[in-house]
Write a protein that holds these residues in place. Structure first.
Motif, PDB file in Angstrom:
ATOM      1  N   ASP A 199      67.180  48.676   8.004  1.00  0.00           N
ATOM      2  CA  ASP A 199      65.863  49.246   8.299  1.00  0.00           C
ATOM      3  C   ASP A 199      65.668  50.420   7.347  1.00  0.00           C
ATOM      4  O   ASP A 199      66.421  51.397   7.388  1.00  0.00           O
ATOM      5  CB  ASP A 199      65.809  49.717   9.759  1.00  0.00           C
ATOM      6  N   GLU A 225      63.919  45.362   7.413  1.00  0.00           N
ATOM      7  CA  GLU A 225      62.848  45.941   8.233  1.00  0.00           C
ATOM      8  C   GLU A 225      62.135  47.063   7.479  1.00  0.00           C
ATOM      9  O   GLU A 225      62.771  47.979   6.954  1.00  0.00           O
ATOM     10  CB  GLU A 225      63.502  46.480   9.521  1.00  0.00           C
ATOM     11  N   ASP A 251      57.637  46.740  10.952  1.00  0.00           N
ATOM     12  CA  ASP A 251      57.804  47.565  12.154  1.00  0.00           C
ATOM     13  C   ASP A 251      56.639  48.565  12.221  1.00  0.00           C
ATOM     14  O   ASP A 251      55.631  48.308  12.891  1.00  0.00           O
ATOM     15  CB  ASP A 251      59.172  48.263  12.149  1.00  0.00           C
TER      16      ASP A 251
HETATM   17 MG    MG Z   1      62.287  50.128  12.457  1.00  0.00          MG
END
Ligand code: MG
Ligand code: MUC
Length: 382
Positions: A199, A225, A251
């Motif tokens: 991420d 992500e 996200d």
């Molecule tokens: Mg995230």
């Protein structure tokens, strides 16, 4: 309709709960979480709990624990008090009239409403939300200590315990080549049974992402992500269409159903990370998930590192979602030194066992709420 469903009282408090270790993300390092807990009483005596957690005050997005508590106390609670809890969509419309945005604040209040309603009806929340499709979901753990040895020890222990075999690494704070080296060392230290995801929390520009993501994929990363800024849909789209060997997950870019429609139309992500807080509640999470399903986009059960209240509420709505999924990361309770419920959701066979029982199936500990209550302890914001 009888007035037993009338919303009679709402209480908001900010807790401060230390984390078991520093948790490092692209935008900073956190050592405590400050969830906002909402307690809501109906005239019939039923009581429900809701939660909204942010990460690092207002560092993840615009909302902070203090802004959430303020929005609820001054605008959202007055919009729903003395109304019937049974008309959830009506109450959401009233909240929208009283207050633009503030999705996290709305989600905490809606969560408490749904808990109180489900408890009144003596049914689990998943039943109000459409019915259960999943009994368990594979559960990821985030390796974010910033230290290779510590990350590998954490991963090893969790593999041995049968708790996690999906590991997410938070990157983007260091130089990209250092991140690639760090992720590669972790990837080499993990067994083949483990899955590695990253991420970037918006930290990279398009050129950096185009240059370094192939190296991460080469190292074994399979899900990526939010590599670029929330607004950078052209780069997200290009990465989704051109990168081979890994999936791109949105996200921060996907909050509202309209964001979801835009990403679907642009074909700018393979997977959506769903989070009850950023979507503005459980019902609205289902709306975003419906767009994902219609557009052949997968979903992932995301977290804002909530306690067991927010995590169990999220688990209830995730348990109802159709479509292809990539597991969940509702590990917030494990990252905190202690919890505010009597019993946590069990983790077995590398999966979170999704909860049952009236409401969110939890017994909240009032003494633990008092123990971590910021106001009672006289603590200051971050
Ligand atoms: Mg995230
Ligand atoms: C995020 O952006 O996904 C989730 C897990 C974690 O470690 O941070 C969060 C926030």
């Amino acid at each position: 309709m009888s007035n037993e469903f009338t919303i009679e009282r709402i209480q908001v408090r900010i807790l401060d709960i230390p984390t078991i270790r520093p948790h490092k993300l692209s935008f900073g390092s956190i050592q405590r979480q400050s969830p906002v807990i909402v307690q809501l009483w109906l005239r019939n005596g039923a009581c429900g709990f809701g939660e909204a957690a942010t990460i690092g005050g207002p560092s993840w997005n615009e909302e902070s624990p203090e802004s959430i508590a303020h929005a609820i106390e001054h605008y959202l609670a007055p919009a729903v008090l003395e109304q019937k809890a049974s008309g959830i969509e009506h109450l959401l419309a009233r909240m929208d009239m009283a207050c633009k945005g503030n999705a996290f604040a709305k989600s905490a209040l809606e969560m408490a409403l749904i808990d109180a309603l489900a408890r009144t009806l003596n049914i689990p929340a998943w039943q109000l939300l459409g019915g259960k499709l999943h009994e368990s979901l594979p559960l990821a753990w985030t390796l974010a200590s910033g230290d290779v040895e510590r990350d590998l020890q954490e991963a090893q222990l969790r593999l041995e315990q049968g708790r996690h075999r999906i590991f997410k690494m938070k990157i983007g704070a260091r130089a990209p080549q250092d991140d690639v080296a760090h992720v590669s060392r972790i990837a080499r230290g993990l067994p083949d049974t483990a899955t590695l995801t990253v991420d970037v929390n918006q930290a990279w520009d398009g050129n950096t992402a185009r240059r370094y993501l192939p190296q991460l994929i080469e190292a074994g990363v399979t899900l990526i992500e939010q590599p670029v800024a929330k607004w950078n849909v052209p780069a997200l789209r290009q990465l989704t269409q051109e990168l081979k060997g890994a999936l791109i997950m949105a996200d921060e870019t996907v909050c509202t159903p309209q964001d979801a429609m835009m990403l679907a139309r642009e074909q700018a992500s393979h997977v959506f990370s769903l989070k009850v807080a950023k979507h503005g509640g459980l019902l609205r999470t289902r709306k975003v998930a419906a767009v994902a399903e219609a557009a052949d986009i997968g979903w992932y059960g995301g977290t804002m590192l909530e306690t067991s209240i927010g995590s169990a509420a999220s688990a209830h709505v995730f348990s109802t979602l159709p479509g292809a999924h990539h597991g969940c990361e509702l590990f917030g309770p494990q990252l905190l030194v202690d919890d505010i419920v009597e019993q946590q959701m069990p983790i077995r066979d590398f999966a979170l066992q999704l909860p049952d029982g009236p409401g969110y199936g939890l017994t909240v500990s009032l003494s633990q709420l008092d123990r971590f209550d910021r106001a009672l302890a006289g603590r200051q914001p971050l």
